[in-house]
Design a protein around this motif. Structure first.
Motif, PDB file in Angstrom:
ATOM      1  N   ASP A  68      28.385   7.499  39.719  1.00 24.80           N
ATOM      2  CA  ASP A  68      28.341   8.472  38.625  1.00 24.80           C
ATOM      3  C   ASP A  68      28.970   9.805  39.043  1.00 24.80           C
ATOM      4  O   ASP A  68      29.732  10.409  38.283  1.00 24.80           O
ATOM      5  CB  ASP A  68      26.887   8.717  38.195  1.00 24.80           C
ATOM      6  CG  ASP A  68      26.257   7.433  37.671  1.00 24.80           C
ATOM      7  OD1 ASP A  68      27.009   6.554  37.237  1.00 24.80           O
ATOM      8  OD2 ASP A  68      25.023   7.333  37.705  1.00 24.80           O
ATOM      9  N   GLY A  69      28.638  10.256  40.268  1.00 24.12           N
ATOM     10  CA  GLY A  69      29.185  11.532  40.738  1.00 24.12           C
ATOM     11  C   GLY A  69      30.708  11.476  40.819  1.00 24.12           C
ATOM     12  O   GLY A  69      31.404  12.456  40.528  1.00 24.12           O
TER      13      GLY A  69
ATOM     14  N   GLY B 138      23.062   9.200  33.358  1.00 23.07           N
ATOM     15  CA  GLY B 138      22.253   8.353  34.244  1.00 23.07           C
ATOM     16  C   GLY B 138      21.419   9.155  35.235  1.00 23.07           C
ATOM     17  O   GLY B 138      20.187   9.082  35.231  1.00 23.07           O
ATOM     18  N   PRO B 139      22.103   9.952  36.102  1.00 19.17           N
ATOM     19  CA  PRO B 139      21.344  10.771  37.054  1.00 19.17           C
ATOM     20  C   PRO B 139      20.362  11.711  36.362  1.00 19.17           C
ATOM     21  O   PRO B 139      19.241  11.899  36.853  1.00 19.17           O
ATOM     22  CB  PRO B 139      22.436  11.562  37.788  1.00 19.17           C
ATOM     23  CG  PRO B 139      23.646  10.723  37.682  1.00 19.17           C
ATOM     24  CD  PRO B 139      23.548  10.025  36.356  1.00 19.17           C
TER      25      PRO B 139
ATOM     26  N   ALA C  29      14.210  10.595  42.286  1.00 19.08           N
ATOM     27  CA  ALA C  29      15.012  11.760  42.672  1.00 19.08           C
ATOM     28  C   ALA C  29      16.128  11.314  43.624  1.00 19.08           C
ATOM     29  O   ALA C  29      17.283  11.739  43.489  1.00 19.08           O
ATOM     30  CB  ALA C  29      14.132  12.815  43.333  1.00 19.08           C
ATOM     31  N   GLY C  30      15.779  10.397  44.557  1.00 18.16           N
ATOM     32  CA  GLY C  30      16.780   9.882  45.496  1.00 18.16           C
ATOM     33  C   GLY C  30      17.883   9.125  44.760  1.00 18.16           C
ATOM     34  O   GLY C  30      19.074   9.273  45.052  1.00 18.16           O
TER      35      GLY C  30
ATOM     36  N   PHE D 116      21.658  10.125  44.951  1.00 19.66           N
ATOM     37  CA  PHE D 116      22.642   9.191  45.515  1.00 19.66           C
ATOM     38  C   PHE D 116      23.780   8.944  44.539  1.00 19.66           C
ATOM     39  O   PHE D 116      24.952   8.938  44.908  1.00 19.66           O
ATOM     40  CB  PHE D 116      21.973   7.866  45.881  1.00 19.66           C
ATOM     41  CG  PHE D 116      22.946   6.828  46.347  1.00 19.66           C
ATOM     42  CD1 PHE D 116      23.439   6.857  47.648  1.00 19.66           C
ATOM     43  CD2 PHE D 116      23.414   5.845  45.485  1.00 19.66           C
ATOM     44  CE1 PHE D 116      24.370   5.928  48.072  1.00 19.66           C
ATOM     45  CE2 PHE D 116      24.354   4.911  45.907  1.00 19.66           C
ATOM     46  CZ  PHE D 116      24.818   4.957  47.208  1.00 19.66           C
ATOM     47  N   ASN D 117      23.419   8.771  43.262  1.00 21.88           N
ATOM     48  CA  ASN D 117      24.458   8.489  42.273  1.00 21.88           C
ATOM     49  C   ASN D 117      25.371   9.669  42.016  1.00 21.88           C
ATOM     50  O   ASN D 117      26.462   9.509  41.476  1.00 21.88           O
ATOM     51  CB  ASN D 117      23.831   8.011  40.968  1.00 21.88           C
ATOM     52  CG  ASN D 117      23.591   6.522  40.997  1.00 21.88           C
ATOM     53  OD1 ASN D 117      24.531   5.736  40.941  1.00 21.88           O
ATOM     54  ND2 ASN D 117      22.345   6.118  41.117  1.00 21.88           N
ATOM     55  N   LEU D 118      24.921  10.865  42.405  1.00 21.27           N
ATOM     56  CA  LEU D 118      25.779  12.040  42.190  1.00 21.27           C
ATOM     57  C   LEU D 118      26.759  12.254  43.346  1.00 21.27           C
ATOM     58  O   LEU D 118      27.595  13.153  43.287  1.00 21.27           O
ATOM     59  CB  LEU D 118      24.924  13.285  41.962  1.00 21.27           C
ATOM     60  CG  LEU D 118      24.410  13.444  40.526  1.00 21.27           C
ATOM     61  CD1 LEU D 118      23.615  14.720  40.378  1.00 21.27           C
ATOM     62  CD2 LEU D 118      25.560  13.423  39.515  1.00 21.27           C
TER      63      LEU D 118
END
Ligand SMILES: [Zn+2]
Length: 371
Positions: A163-164, A112-113, A149-150, A154-156
């Motif tokens: 996701d992260g 996803g990211p 990019a944000g 954010f998801n990481l």
């Protein structure tokens, strides 16, 4: 009944649904982009709104592509995907099973990211290419580069179930070889990050940044809930693993005749035994299922003249399970269909009834004893 999600269509066989809260987010983003463009550029009002709307729409497409990356990877590993739902905080892929290995989880979470970062790069290149040709397209693609990019960044954040957090869990999982323990730690860190967001949000709220502050508090609150329920789900799955429906189903169900009147059913069966759900059988064949809920839908003065057959859920509308079905899958089916009991059928004969209460008390007892 009020439906809170509606279906947009299908992509690669995956249903795409939109939750009503997403509409609010879409309006907020359109307005916010339009106001930002109005401050930065000297465009006619109508053009500003068109670019604001287009940016918002493309952001929605970007979120969808991010989710599709998760879902398509899951599919390729034979993990079922129920749908992709877009809602106020973005998107979520309803992936109903846990991945089988830590490596699969890592790749599925990272897809996803990675997609968001690739979109950011594409939009950035587009903004450079169009720099001399069209100011609105340059502006639109620059904003989409930044928001994508944000979104990826954010998801990481390592707060499970972001996701992260899943990447973090997959690393713990491969180190310790224990999915439940890895999930426990990943969700604790997820809750910690959620509380941190809430604190920063409150602080921002009171230092003059009310909008951003509130948004952070909401995301933190949502993340805290998600972390807790994701852990619950994995713990429940572990408790139920290896157990089947026949271990806890009710075998001594009193079967009703379809011709019984509702008033004698209520007096002789429901009030006398306290049971709430009855299979309806004629000869050897299951005709349907009658629950207290069905009885309540018939006005009381008609109980004497209404038969069980008229009030029951007919057999062809019932989902049934075989006795050797796994309890976890049976519980998931009940939840997905919004029912509290499933008739258990073997060789087209009714052999028992599985009630949600049975499953819940099975879980409670085992959780309490720690076995
Ligand atoms: Zn994601």
């Amino acid at each position: 009944m009020f439906k809170s999600t509606f279906r947009l269509g299908q992509i690669l066989g995956i249903p795409i649904e939109v939750h009503v809260s997403w509409i609010l987010a879409f309006i907020l983003f359109t307005v916010s982009f339009t106001f930002t463009f109005r401050q930065a550029y000297n465009w006619p009002t109508s053009l500003t709104w068109v670019v604001g709307l287009a940016t918002s729409l493309l952001l929605f497409v970007s979120v969808l592509l991010h989710e599709l990356a998760h879902s398509v990877y899951a599919r390729s590993k034979e993990i079922p995907v129920r749908n992709i739902t877009l809602f106020i905080f973005g998107g979520v892929s309803q992936i109903t099973e846990e991945p089988k290995t830590a490596n699969t989880e890592f790749a599925m979470a990272f897809a996803g990211p990675l997609t968001s970062f690739m979109l950011a790069a594409l939009f950035w290149i587009l903004s450079l290419v169009t720099q001399k040709a069209s100011e609105p397209i340059t502006a639109l693609s620059r904003y989409l580069a930044v928001t994508n990019a944000g979104l990826g960044a954010f998801n990481l954040i390592p707060g499970f179930p972001l996701d992260g957090g899943r990447v973090f869990r997959s690393i713990l999982w491969s180190l310790g070889q224990n999915l439940e323990r890895a999930t426990r730690w990943a969700s604790l860190v997820g809750q910690g990050i959620a509380y941190l967001m809430i604190i920063i949000g409150i602080w921002q709220f009171f230092s003059g940044n009310a909008g951003n502050g509130l948004w952070l508090v909401f995301i933190g609150w949502f993340l805290d809930n998600a972390a807790q329920s994701s852990y619950q789900q994995v713990a429940t799955q572990r408790l139920l693993a290896g157990h089947t429906v026949q271990e806890i189903m009710n075998r001594d169900c009193t079967a009703l005749s379809p011709n019984l009147a509702l008033d004698s059913l209520v007096n002789d069966h429901i009030l006398a035994t306290g049971r709430r759900c009855f299979p309806v059988v004629e000869g050897d064949a299951l005709q349907g299922l009658l629950t207290i809920h069905n009885v309540k839908q018939v006005p009381r003065e008609q109980w004497a003249t209404t038969t069980v057959r008229e009030a029951m859920i007919p057999a062809d509308k019932l989902k049934t399970v075989p006795p050797d079905k796994g309890l976890w899958l049976a519980l998931q089916e009940m939840t997905a269909d919004g029912v509290n009991q499933l008739p258990v059928m073997e060789n087209r004969r009714l052999v028992g009834l599985l009630a949600r209460d049975n499953v819940l008390s099975f879980i409670r007892t085992r959780a309490e004893l720690g076995v």
